[in-house]
Design a protein around this motif. Structure first.
Motif, PDB file in Angstrom:
ATOM      1  N   LYS A 164     -38.913 -84.004 -69.550  1.00  0.00           N
ATOM      2  CA  LYS A 164     -39.669 -84.646 -70.624  1.00  0.00           C
ATOM      3  C   LYS A 164     -40.990 -85.183 -70.085  1.00  0.00           C
ATOM      4  CE  LYS A 164     -40.573 -88.494 -73.327  1.00  0.00           C
ATOM      5  NZ  LYS A 164     -41.312 -89.723 -72.964  1.00  0.00           N
ATOM      6  N   PHE A 165     -40.955 -85.831 -68.918  1.00  0.00           N
ATOM      7  CA  PHE A 165     -42.185 -86.333 -68.305  1.00  0.00           C
ATOM      8  C   PHE A 165     -43.118 -85.178 -67.941  1.00  0.00           C
ATOM      9  CE2 PHE A 165     -39.375 -89.990 -66.985  1.00  0.00           C
ATOM     10  CZ  PHE A 165     -39.917 -90.876 -67.897  1.00  0.00           C
ATOM     11  N   LEU A 166     -42.553 -84.065 -67.503  1.00  0.00           N
ATOM     12  CA  LEU A 166     -43.376 -82.918 -67.136  1.00  0.00           C
ATOM     13  C   LEU A 166     -44.071 -82.334 -68.365  1.00  0.00           C
ATOM     14  CD1 LEU A 166     -44.341 -80.894 -65.027  1.00  0.00           C
ATOM     15  CD2 LEU A 166     -42.214 -79.603 -65.388  1.00  0.00           C
ATOM     16  N   ASP A 167     -43.342 -82.201 -69.463  1.00  0.00           N
ATOM     17  CA  ASP A 167     -43.964 -81.694 -70.694  1.00  0.00           C
ATOM     18  C   ASP A 167     -45.046 -82.640 -71.198  1.00  0.00           C
ATOM     19  OD1 ASP A 167     -42.611 -79.327 -70.878  1.00  0.00           O
ATOM     20  OD2 ASP A 167     -41.007 -80.110 -72.148  1.00  0.00           O
ATOM     21  N   ASP A 168     -44.786 -83.942 -71.119  1.00  0.00           N
ATOM     22  CA  ASP A 168     -45.794 -84.917 -71.547  1.00  0.00           C
ATOM     23  C   ASP A 168     -47.066 -84.793 -70.720  1.00  0.00           C
ATOM     24  OD1 ASP A 168     -44.081 -85.845 -73.453  1.00  0.00           O
ATOM     25  OD2 ASP A 168     -43.466 -87.645 -72.358  1.00  0.00           O
ATOM     26  N   GLU A 169     -46.922 -84.569 -69.435  1.00  0.00           N
ATOM     27  CA  GLU A 169     -48.086 -84.441 -68.568  1.00  0.00           C
ATOM     28  C   GLU A 169     -48.857 -83.158 -68.868  1.00  0.00           C
ATOM     29  OE1 GLU A 169     -50.758 -85.812 -65.830  1.00  0.00           O
ATOM     30  OE2 GLU A 169     -48.966 -86.854 -66.581  1.00  0.00           O
ATOM     31  N   CYS A 170     -48.132 -82.117 -69.253  1.00  0.00           N
ATOM     32  CA  CYS A 170     -48.774 -80.827 -69.510  1.00  0.00           C
ATOM     33  C   CYS A 170     -49.468 -80.773 -70.862  1.00  0.00           C
ATOM     34  CB  CYS A 170     -47.741 -79.698 -69.414  1.00  0.00           C
ATOM     35  SG  CYS A 170     -47.131 -79.418 -67.735  1.00  0.00           S
ATOM     36  N   VAL A 171     -49.256 -81.775 -71.711  1.00  0.00           N
ATOM     37  CA  VAL A 171     -49.911 -81.794 -73.023  1.00  0.00           C
ATOM     38  C   VAL A 171     -51.421 -81.862 -72.868  1.00  0.00           C
ATOM     39  CG1 VAL A 171     -50.287 -83.222 -75.064  1.00  0.00           C
ATOM     40  CG2 VAL A 171     -47.956 -82.724 -74.289  1.00  0.00           C
ATOM     41  N   PHE A 172     -51.878 -82.632 -71.910  1.00  0.00           N
ATOM     42  CA  PHE A 172     -53.314 -82.877 -71.755  1.00  0.00           C
ATOM     43  C   PHE A 172     -53.910 -81.928 -70.719  1.00  0.00           C
ATOM     44  CE2 PHE A 172     -51.216 -86.829 -72.947  1.00  0.00           C
ATOM     45  CZ  PHE A 172     -51.899 -87.144 -74.108  1.00  0.00           C
ATOM     46  N   ARG A 193     -55.651 -83.519 -83.377  1.00  0.00           N
ATOM     47  CA  ARG A 193     -55.621 -82.290 -82.603  1.00  0.00           C
ATOM     48  C   ARG A 193     -54.732 -82.455 -81.379  1.00  0.00           C
ATOM     49  NH1 ARG A 193     -61.279 -79.908 -80.799  1.00  0.00           N
ATOM     50  NH2 ARG A 193     -61.466 -79.964 -83.078  1.00  0.00           N
ATOM     51  N   THR A 194     -54.768 -83.628 -80.747  1.00  0.00           N
ATOM     52  CA  THR A 194     -53.933 -83.869 -79.577  1.00  0.00           C
ATOM     53  C   THR A 194     -52.459 -83.803 -79.932  1.00  0.00           C
ATOM     54  OG1 THR A 194     -55.626 -85.263 -78.594  1.00  0.00           O
ATOM     55  CG2 THR A 194     -53.386 -85.502 -77.738  1.00  0.00           C
ATOM     56  N   ALA A 195     -52.107 -84.394 -81.100  1.00  0.00           N
ATOM     57  CA  ALA A 195     -50.700 -84.375 -81.509  1.00  0.00           C
ATOM     58  C   ALA A 195     -50.243 -82.952 -81.779  1.00  0.00           C
ATOM     59  CB  ALA A 195     -50.505 -85.249 -82.747  1.00  0.00           C
ATOM     60  N   ARG A 196     -51.096 -82.144 -82.450  1.00  0.00           N
ATOM     61  CA  ARG A 196     -50.712 -80.768 -82.708  1.00  0.00           C
ATOM     62  C   ARG A 196     -50.565 -80.005 -81.396  1.00  0.00           C
ATOM     63  NH1 ARG A 196     -54.696 -81.289 -86.782  1.00  0.00           N
ATOM     64  NH2 ARG A 196     -56.195 -80.142 -85.520  1.00  0.00           N
ATOM     65  N   ARG A 197     -51.498 -80.251 -80.490  1.00  0.00           N
ATOM     66  CA  ARG A 197     -51.409 -79.583 -79.189  1.00  0.00           C
ATOM     67  C   ARG A 197     -50.155 -80.007 -78.446  1.00  0.00           C
ATOM     68  NH1 ARG A 197     -54.386 -76.943 -75.436  1.00  0.00           N
ATOM     69  NH2 ARG A 197     -53.993 -77.417 -73.257  1.00  0.00           N
ATOM     70  N   ARG A 198     -49.804 -81.278 -78.564  1.00  0.00           N
ATOM     71  CA  ARG A 198     -48.626 -81.804 -77.897  1.00  0.00           C
ATOM     72  C   ARG A 198     -47.369 -81.080 -78.391  1.00  0.00           C
ATOM     73  NH1 ARG A 198     -46.706 -86.743 -75.728  1.00  0.00           N
ATOM     74  NH2 ARG A 198     -44.568 -87.210 -76.330  1.00  0.00           N
ATOM     75  N   GLY A 199     -47.261 -80.968 -79.744  1.00  0.00           N
ATOM     76  CA  GLY A 199     -46.083 -80.297 -80.279  1.00  0.00           C
ATOM     77  C   GLY A 199     -46.015 -78.848 -79.842  1.00  0.00           C
ATOM     78  N   SER A 200     -47.142 -78.169 -79.797  1.00  0.00           N
ATOM     79  CA  SER A 200     -47.159 -76.768 -79.401  1.00  0.00           C
ATOM     80  C   SER A 200     -46.767 -76.591 -77.951  1.00  0.00           C
ATOM     81  CB  SER A 200     -48.554 -76.193 -79.641  1.00  0.00           C
ATOM     82  OG  SER A 200     -48.635 -74.875 -79.166  1.00  0.00           O
ATOM     83  N   LEU A 201     -47.313 -77.420 -77.064  1.00  0.00           N
ATOM     84  CA  LEU A 201     -47.016 -77.270 -75.651  1.00  0.00           C
ATOM     85  C   LEU A 201     -45.594 -77.648 -75.324  1.00  0.00           C
ATOM     86  CD1 LEU A 201     -50.281 -78.450 -73.872  1.00  0.00           C
ATOM     87  CD2 LEU A 201     -49.343 -76.155 -74.007  1.00  0.00           C
ATOM     88  N   ILE A 202     -45.047 -78.657 -76.032  1.00  0.00           N
ATOM     89  CA  ILE A 202     -43.655 -79.017 -75.796  1.00  0.00           C
ATOM     90  C   ILE A 202     -42.758 -77.834 -76.110  1.00  0.00           C
ATOM     91  CG2 ILE A 202     -41.768 -80.464 -76.658  1.00  0.00           C
ATOM     92  CD1 ILE A 202     -43.767 -82.729 -76.923  1.00  0.00           C
ATOM     93  N   THR A 203     -43.134 -77.077 -77.148  1.00  0.00           N
ATOM     94  CA  THR A 203     -42.346 -75.919 -77.525  1.00  0.00           C
ATOM     95  C   THR A 203     -42.551 -74.768 -76.553  1.00  0.00           C
ATOM     96  OG1 THR A 203     -42.508 -76.559 -79.834  1.00  0.00           O
ATOM     97  CG2 THR A 203     -41.874 -74.280 -79.383  1.00  0.00           C
ATOM     98  N   ASP A 204     -43.794 -74.566 -76.088  1.00  0.00           N
ATOM     99  CA  ASP A 204     -44.132 -73.369 -75.350  1.00  0.00           C
ATOM    100  C   ASP A 204     -43.990 -73.504 -73.841  1.00  0.00           C
ATOM    101  OD1 ASP A 204     -44.742 -72.262 -77.765  1.00  0.00           O
ATOM    102  OD2 ASP A 204     -46.889 -72.704 -77.637  1.00  0.00           O
TER     103      ASP A 204
END
Length: 668
Positions: A335-343, A451-462
């Motif tokens: 979870k921490f790794l995905d959060d870091e990869c959002v940005f 835009r950040t929130a949308r990107r966050r959801g996409s990256l968490i999935t991908d």
């Protein structure tokens, strides 16, 4: 080709698919000359007559980094060395293979070029090509795939250097003059413009709200881009290989009587340097071990409860805390790794610092001052502690190829372009399976969603970790619907020597695979139970798991009576009653108690035995059988001796009668 695939049966195609997958997915490592560097799950369908009807292969987490980097003593994937050693003169000319593996950067990183298991790469290449024919690869498809392999071998020799005339020292790169020849061959193999390849690798497009502009990158970043394209290309090629294998294994039959599935997954890994790949592999093993624990240990004790026997709860290893550390929704490492990869600015150092702050105090997480200075952390897995380096975690988890590179590959040869289309085989049936939709965090659905929130959801999935987590969940759900059998493979030594048994290495493997704990729990419980009915009941016996006692359930008890009834004081017992069973138990209980302190329990449908009790009963039964055999032999020998005696007596009387003098007769 496809015609050959039609002429051979499904079983032959299934068998021949394995050499193909091994060539493209296996490699030599420091411990295994033919190590599978991906997870494989194969489902084989059967008809009501037991005939094989088809199969489907799913793959998981191909080790892409091996394409560009190998550890000392290891090799790239087998297909590189097989092609370079076994290509025909015509193929060498078409693919520009004028030199050996030792002269290609991507094939010589580990300094090893041969297999130590006696397998010839040249011979194996011929075997791989024959297998591809049988599975259904056309000649054109085979050459297209091998052209990509040849291009990848060449790609590693395309190097970059700093531009001589630049005001930004180290920020501008260009093609190294010594790589011009390599670039021309690479461009020819991929059907691309050499200038376009250099432009895409040496520059990057920056997008802003109102405009876009191109900037130069350093030689190091150009090499990273080269490696990223190479890894993506091979991953997509492997996905296409698996898809075509599945096409060849499909028979068209929709009605199946049943399936047998085989999961061939990577084992637990502890190396000198452990990165993202090892974490994913060990995470997989944690999940499988947890499944093994619950299946073997909990079901074992649940059976004791259902059978109503007197027992003491046996503690078994539970690695749920480690799984929560890795995949927890609140404070999980992934979870921490995905959060870091959002940005876009997220990096490995920031990710590691989050772990240090958030997981401090977790008994399964260790990060000393020395570890933190090196951006390392230690996880206490069920098989032991493993030290991971956070370097490369974010890049590998994003696994995002920059858009310019994707667009460049879409302009390559039709085969390569098809690999990089949106519906590439990497995510198609039978390749690296399309994951189920990931569990997205709750985000606002209003039009003002940032835009950040949308990107966050996409990256968490991908992200790779999210996809793999979902794939693993689907896999375990499939396993839960089956009746699993676990096979543990142990290697006696790491040197492939005969008659060499490395005890520490064997103990290490037994511990990593959970066998030692399984044996401990089994010995603490009742590992021996009589459940099979005797032959006279085999047509009427029905296995009942319901705790209620019935006549059918007692057939299991009858088997115990049939086997050990001769130990009763009065001789063999054969009656089918619960009272007879208890009488027999009372007769043999003293021997069992003397064996290991009460290692026999009578359940509602089974008789449970500890190992010592079972061995004591078997020894007593052997003695009783020996006594019976001796008694039987004595009776038979007496009977035979009596027959011989009677015969000798008869013959003696006959001889005596024949030799007796005849009395003289009187005269007239």
């Amino acid at each position: 080709g496809e015609g050959a695939a039609q002429e051979v049966g499904v079983q032959a195609r299934v068998l021949e698919s394995n050499p193909v997958l091994e060539s493209f997915g296996n490699a030599r490592t420091v411990r295994n000359d033919n190590s599978s560097r991906f997870g494989k799950y194969i489902e084989i369908g059967f008809s009501t007559q037991g005939e094989m009807q088809g199969a489907t292969v799913h793959t998981y987490l191909l080790e892409k980094v091996r394409v560009v980097l190998q550890a000392p003593g290891e090799r790239n994937y087998h297909i590189f060395y097989e092609l370079l050693a076994g290509a025909t003169p015509e193929e060498r000319q078409a693919l520009a293979l004028e030199r050996g593996a030792e002269s290609f950067q991507y094939c010589s990183g580990g300094g090893s070029f041969d297999r130590l298991d006696g397998v010839s790469d040249e011979v194996q290449y011929e075997s791989t090509r024959r297998s591809m024919d049988v599975v259904g690869f056309s000649a054109k498809e085979q050459m297209s795939a091998l052209r990509v392999v040849a291009a990848l071998a060449r790609f590693g020799d395309v190097d970059f250097c700093e531009k001589e005339s630049t005001s930004h020292q180290g920020d501008d790169s260009q093609l190294d003059p010594g790589s011009e020849g390599e670039l021309l061959v690479l461009a020819q193999l991929l059907d691309l413009s050499p200038a376009d390849i250099v432009r895409v690798l040496c520059t990057r497009m920056i997008m802003t709200r109102d405009e876009s502009y191109t900037v130069s990158v350093s030689p190091e970043r150009a090499r990273d881009a080269r490696d990223a394209v190479s890894k993506a290309m091979y991953s997509r090629l492997f996905g296409w290989i698996v898809q075509r294998v599945n096409d060849g294994l499909t028979s068209g039959t929709t009605s199946l009587a049943g399936t047998i599935s085989i999961l061939d997954i990577f084992g637990f890994e502890i190396f000198k340097d452990n990165s993202f790949e090892q974490l994913m592999i060990n995470y997989t093993n944690e999940q499988i071990q947890n499944n093994f624990n619950h299946f073997i240990f909990e079901k074992e004790q649940e059976e004791y409860r259902l059978e109503g026997i007197d027992w003491t709860s046996i503690p078994f290893p539970d690695n749920s805390a480690v799984l929560d550390l890795i995949e927890g929704q609140r404070n999980g490492l992934l979870k921490f790794l995905d959060d870091e990869c959002v940005f876009p600015s997220g990096n490995d150092a920031s990710f590691a610092n989050k772990l240090y702050r958030s997981l401090k105090g977790n008994p399964n997480f260790v990060a000393s001052a020395v570890h933190q200075s090196r951006h390392q952390f230690v996880i206490g897995h069920y098989a032991g502690q493993v030290c991971y380096s956070a370097a490369g975690f974010c890049e590998k988890n994003r696994d995002a190829l920059f858009p310019e590179a994707v667009e460049l590959m879409k302009q390559a040869s039709p085969f390569v372009a098809a690999l990089f289309t949106s519906g590439s085989p990497t995510n198609s049936r039978g390749g690296q399976p399309t994951p189920a939709p990931a569990k997205r965090r709750m985000l606002p659905t209003s039009p003002s969603l940032s835009r950040t929130a949308r990107r966050r959801g996409s990256l968490i999935t991908d992200s790779v970790s999210s996809q793999f987590k979902n794939q693993l969940g689907e896999l375990l759900a499939q396993v839960a619907q089956t009746k699993p059998h676990y096979v543990r493979c142990l290697k006696p030594n790491d040197d492939n020597r005969s008659d060499s048994f490395d005890k520490p290495r064997m103990v290490e493997q037994l511990r990593y695979s959970g066998v030692l704990e399984a044996v401990r729990v089994a010995r603490a419980g009742f590992p021996v139970r009589q459940t099979s009915p005797p032959p006279q009941y085999e047509h009427t016996h029905t296995h009942i798991t319901h705790p209620a006692l019935s006549q059918q359930v007692r057939y299991v008890h009858v088997e115990f009576i049939a086997r050990y009834g001769l130990l009763a004081p009065g001789g063999a017992m054969t009656a089918d009653t619960h009272e007879v069973l208890l009488e027999l138990i009372g007769a043999v209980e003293e021997r069992v108690l003397d064996a290991d302190g009460g290692g026999l329990r009578v359940g509602k449908s089974k008789v449970f035995l500890k190992k010592g009790s079972f061995e004591a009963l078997e020894a007593a039964r052997s003695v009783a059988l020996w006594a019976c055999a001796t008694k039987l032999q004595s009776v038979v020998r007496r009977a035979l001796a009596h027959v011989r005696f009677v015969e000798l007596l008869r013959r003696g009387r006959a001889r005596a009668s024949a030799t007796a003098p005849v009395p003289a007769g009187g005269g007239g």
